[in-house]
Motif scaffolding. Structure first.
Motif, mmCIF file in Angstrom:
data_model
loop_
_atom_site.group_PDB
_atom_site.id
_atom_site.type_symbol
_atom_site.label_atom_id
_atom_site.label_comp_id
_atom_site.label_asym_id
_atom_site.label_seq_id
_atom_site.Cartn_x
_atom_site.Cartn_y
_atom_site.Cartn_z
ATOM 1 N N GLU A 186 -6.859 0.806 -1.162
ATOM 2 C CA GLU A 186 -7.826 0.269 -0.374
ATOM 3 C C GLU A 186 -7.098 -1.102 0.075
ATOM 4 O OE1 GLU A 186 -12.371 -1.575 -0.204
ATOM 5 O OE2 GLU A 186 -11.373 -0.958 -2.343
ATOM 6 N N GLN A 187 -7.236 -1.275 1.483
ATOM 7 C CA GLN A 187 -6.606 -2.251 2.120
ATOM 8 C C GLN A 187 -7.759 -3.168 2.726
ATOM 9 O OE1 GLN A 187 -3.378 -1.367 4.761
ATOM 10 N NE2 GLN A 187 -1.991 -0.778 2.938
ATOM 11 N N LEU A 188 -7.777 -4.599 2.236
ATOM 12 C CA LEU A 188 -8.572 -5.390 2.911
ATOM 13 C C LEU A 188 -8.196 -6.583 3.667
ATOM 14 C CD1 LEU A 188 -10.964 -5.674 -0.307
ATOM 15 C CD2 LEU A 188 -11.273 -4.445 1.603
ATOM 16 N N CYS A 194 -7.320 -1.740 -11.955
ATOM 17 C CA CYS A 194 -7.062 -1.793 -10.803
ATOM 18 C C CYS A 194 -5.680 -2.428 -10.527
ATOM 19 C CB CYS A 194 -7.930 -2.608 -9.834
ATOM 20 S SG CYS A 194 -7.964 -4.541 -10.299
ATOM 21 N N GLY A 206 0.743 -1.222 -0.103
ATOM 22 C CA GLY A 206 0.052 0.054 0.050
ATOM 23 C C GLY A 206 0.726 1.356 0.077
#
Length: 103
Positions: free
Chosen positions: A18-20, A45, A6
């Motif tokens: 965005e981090q999931l 993406c 990230g």
């Protein structure tokens, strides 16, 4: 200590990623798969995945590097199996698990 994907993506692109987390209580596997396949299909993406801490013997058996980030090159489903094609930017180890060239 190293960076994470990230931070690296932000430095390279200026985009805030965005981090999931797949280990959170509200993680929805099917929703994530749907989002990854849709975004990957249209090429809009960048996706990375990371390993957590693991025993060296397990890492060696699978060809993974503990606490390391990988670029996702492809998101595909084949014969009902969800697959990610990963690229190790260090290129020092090769996947040895299911669906590898060693399988």
């Amino acid at each position: 200590a190293g960076s994470n994907s990230g931070i690296d993506m932000h430095a390279l692109t200026g985009w805030v990623p965005e981090q999931l987390r797949t280990d959170s209580g509200d993680f929805k596997r099917d929703r994530l798969w749907q989002r990854m396949t849709s975004a990957s299909k249209f090429g809009d993406c960048l996706i990375t995945v990371a390993t957590g801490p693991m025993e060296e013997s397990a890492a060696d058996a699978l060809g993974l590097v503990p606490t390391h980030a990988y670029a996702v090159l492809q998101v595909r489903a084949a014969c009902g199996v969800q697959l990610l094609q990963l690229k190790n930017p260090w290129a020092r180890k090769r996947w040895r698990g299911a669906f590898s060239v060693f399988d």
